[in-house]
Write a protein that holds these residues in place. Structure first.
Motif, mmCIF file in Angstrom:
data_model
loop_
_atom_site.group_PDB
_atom_site.id
_atom_site.type_symbol
_atom_site.label_atom_id
_atom_site.label_comp_id
_atom_site.label_asym_id
_atom_site.label_seq_id
_atom_site.Cartn_x
_atom_site.Cartn_y
_atom_site.Cartn_z
ATOM 1 N N TRP A 1 0.709 -1.230 0.019
ATOM 2 C CA TRP A 1 -0.028 0.013 -0.020
ATOM 3 C C TRP A 1 0.830 1.331 -0.040
ATOM 4 O O TRP A 1 0.697 2.186 -0.976
ATOM 5 C CB TRP A 1 -0.721 -0.008 1.232
ATOM 6 C CG TRP A 1 -1.857 1.122 1.418
ATOM 7 C CD1 TRP A 1 -2.370 1.807 0.529
ATOM 8 C CD2 TRP A 1 -2.201 1.787 2.434
ATOM 9 N NE1 TRP A 1 -3.142 2.825 0.870
ATOM 10 C CE2 TRP A 1 -3.037 2.976 2.250
ATOM 11 C CE3 TRP A 1 -1.738 1.622 3.875
ATOM 12 C CZ2 TRP A 1 -3.430 3.853 3.191
ATOM 13 C CZ3 TRP A 1 -2.287 2.681 4.813
ATOM 14 C CH2 TRP A 1 -3.048 3.493 4.476
ATOM 15 N N LEU A 2 1.955 1.197 0.942
ATOM 16 C CA LEU A 2 2.623 2.287 0.792
ATOM 17 C C LEU A 2 4.133 1.948 0.175
ATOM 18 O O LEU A 2 4.372 2.106 -0.762
ATOM 19 C CB LEU A 2 2.829 2.745 2.272
ATOM 20 C CG LEU A 2 1.508 3.313 3.005
ATOM 21 C CD1 LEU A 2 1.957 3.547 4.407
ATOM 22 C CD2 LEU A 2 1.207 4.704 2.423
ATOM 23 N N CYS A 3 5.065 1.501 0.971
ATOM 24 C CA CYS A 3 6.437 1.144 0.543
ATOM 25 C C CYS A 3 7.049 0.376 1.559
ATOM 26 O O CYS A 3 6.510 0.319 2.875
ATOM 27 C CB CYS A 3 7.053 2.194 0.034
ATOM 28 S SG CYS A 3 7.604 3.505 1.351
ATOM 29 N N LEU A 4 8.223 -0.257 1.202
ATOM 30 C CA LEU A 4 8.988 -1.040 2.290
ATOM 31 C C LEU A 4 9.512 -0.198 3.425
ATOM 32 O O LEU A 4 9.445 -0.552 4.727
ATOM 33 C CB LEU A 4 10.216 -1.647 1.488
ATOM 34 C CG LEU A 4 11.173 -2.591 2.402
ATOM 35 C CD1 LEU A 4 10.193 -3.611 2.931
ATOM 36 C CD2 LEU A 4 12.360 -2.906 1.722
ATOM 37 N N ALA A 5 9.751 0.994 3.097
ATOM 38 C CA ALA A 5 10.446 1.892 4.337
ATOM 39 C C ALA A 5 9.285 2.114 5.418
ATOM 40 O O ALA A 5 9.689 2.545 6.505
ATOM 41 C CB ALA A 5 10.855 3.002 3.580
ATOM 42 N N SER A 6 7.919 2.242 5.062
ATOM 43 C CA SER A 6 7.084 2.602 5.515
ATOM 44 C C SER A 6 6.655 1.355 6.700
ATOM 45 O O SER A 6 6.499 1.862 8.092
ATOM 46 C CB SER A 6 5.552 2.627 5.054
ATOM 47 O OG SER A 6 5.163 1.509 4.489
ATOM 48 N N VAL A 7 6.872 0.362 6.407
ATOM 49 C CA VAL A 7 6.571 -0.907 7.259
ATOM 50 C C VAL A 7 7.705 -0.816 8.538
ATOM 51 O O VAL A 7 7.397 -0.821 9.620
ATOM 52 C CB VAL A 7 7.200 -2.371 6.582
ATOM 53 C CG1 VAL A 7 7.004 -3.494 7.600
ATOM 54 C CG2 VAL A 7 6.120 -2.623 5.366
#
Length: 418
Positions: free
Chosen positions: A377-383
């Motif tokens: 939904w967002l990106c890997l960094a957001s996790v």
């Protein structure tokens, strides 16, 4: 800062036997992680649905079987519980060796995890009976060291063996490990049944079952520790399976991926050792856990910012960051084990241990799904960023709602004098 000898407990014969039982059983438990996936993917040529099914049936018994069986674990002789569960473990592993298809393998994985969900609460209850109260911190530290080391070494050894032989040979070695654990269990003395007669005299199974939940609800320290640990486990599993793509985002290659993973594991072992050596945190373990969450969150935030490109570092820098995450992360699990054993009556430890494991296992199933959806939904960094912020918030909130330090010290002092 109070310093103690972490390994001094091993001078006590009964604990030493239980310690080596944990070593062999934990090693066997983690040895087949890669072998099962290799059997499914390479030898049978099945798709990812089969791998996902193996993960589900592996965690499900901890959520269902463990809590339901915990009453009997508390009622009966824990030595016999460990003995029979380990014996059946050997038989199940032999089934792995001859499993003809995925359906039989899934059934065997379910049985193996069911036995483990019974064995582990019994082992913890046995530990409680052979370890004096003043050594509980060291016992929790040693247990966490074993878990962290075997989680690293056993899969690594399994991977090396896969290069040289078939998965079935790994299952054979695993069976030998459980067999060695079984021989050590036979050498254990018969444990006293202190308080268990009262359990047997209860009106019904469900009275005993509900008693465990009542204890958790009524004991603020125990409830807080289980809550913090369960939420933290959920956060951990949000990002746990994303280390390979994370390495690419940080500008690292396959070697870098292996090294930061090793640094994380080495940090965890080091943190476990330090928590057992310097035990001043026993005066207020919940506050120590809270501070650990905050510090872990800060280091994890560096990782998230690194994915966004705001923080730049070479391989050594990221190895240090992940080593610190692993080291400080132990500020949760060693004190948690200490609280679990000291705040729970010996005749109820099986139930409390099984209930808390069930909550953590549920997190293990749900979090990776949510983490993958968040990443898409967002990106890997957001996790990693969301995980970091949640860690910091969790630690901050729990820090401010922790029992007053002086009142806890007073309570702890009264317990020791009693």
């Amino acid at each position: 800062m109070k310093k103690s000898q972490t390994f001094s407990l091993l001078k006590r014969k009964d604990f030493r036997l239980l310690f080596y039982v944990q070593v062999f059983s934990s090693f066997g438990n983690w040895l087949d992680v890669l072998a099962i996936n290799a059997l499914i993917s390479f030898q049978w040529g099945l798709d990812l649905r089969a791998n996902a099914a193996s993960v589900i049936v592996m965690f499900l018994p901890y959520i269902v079987i463990g809590p339901l069986s915990s009453v009997w674990i508390d009622r009966y002789d824990q030595k016999k519980v460990m003995m029979f569960s380990t014996l059946f473990h050997v038989m199940v592993i032999f089934g792995f060796f001859v499993a003809p298809n995925i359906w039989v393998l899934l059934a065997l994985i379910f049985l193996k995890s069911s036995l483990a969900s019974v064995f582990e609460p019994a082992r913890q209850s046995s530990n409680r009976k052979v370890v004096p109260n003043e050594y509980m911190a060291e016992a929790s530290s040693l247990s966490q060291i074993v878990l962290n080391v075997t989680k690293i070494v056993a899969p690594l050894m399994g991977g090396v063996l896969l290069v040289m032989t078939k998965p079935q040979m790994i299952f054979l070695i695993e069976g030998i490990m459980y067999g060695m654990a079984l021989m050590l269990i036979f050498k254990l003395p018969a444990f006293e049944k202190g308080g268990q007669e009262n359990c047997i005299a209860k009106a019904s199974y469900w009275v005993d079952f509900k008693e465990g939940f009542s204890l958790i609800r009524s004991n603020r320290l125990l409830l807080s520790a289980i809550s913090i640990t369960s939420i933290s486990m959920f956060i951990n599993f949000l990002y746990d399976s994303f280390f390979a793509p994370l390495s690419l985002s940080l500008g690292l290659d396959k070697t870098g991926y292996g090294l930061i993973s090793s640094a994380l594991g080495a940090g965890s072992v080091t943190g476990s050792f330090l928590c057992g050596t310097y035990t001043n945190w026993r005066k207020n373990p919940l506050r120590f856990m809270s501070i650990g969450r905050i510090i872990s969150g800060v280091f994890m935030l560096l990782v998230g910012l690194g994915c966004y490109g705001f923080v730049h570092g070479n391989l050594l820098f990221w190895m240090i960051v992940f080593a610190m995450i692993g080291c400080v992360g132990t500020a949760l699990f060693v004190p948690y084990g200490f609280i679990l054993t000291t705040e729970t009556p010996a005749n109820m430890l099986g139930r409390i241990s099984a209930f808390s494991t069930a909550i953590q296992s549920a997190s293990s199933l749900l979090a990776p799904v949510i983490g993958s959806l968040l990443g898409k939904w967002l990106c890997l960094a957001s996790v990693f960023t969301v995980s970091a912020v949640t860690f910091i918030l969790l630690g901050s909130v729990s820090f401010f709602i922790t029992n007053n330090k002086k009142s806890y010290e007073k309570k702890n002092l009264v317990k020791e004098q009693a």
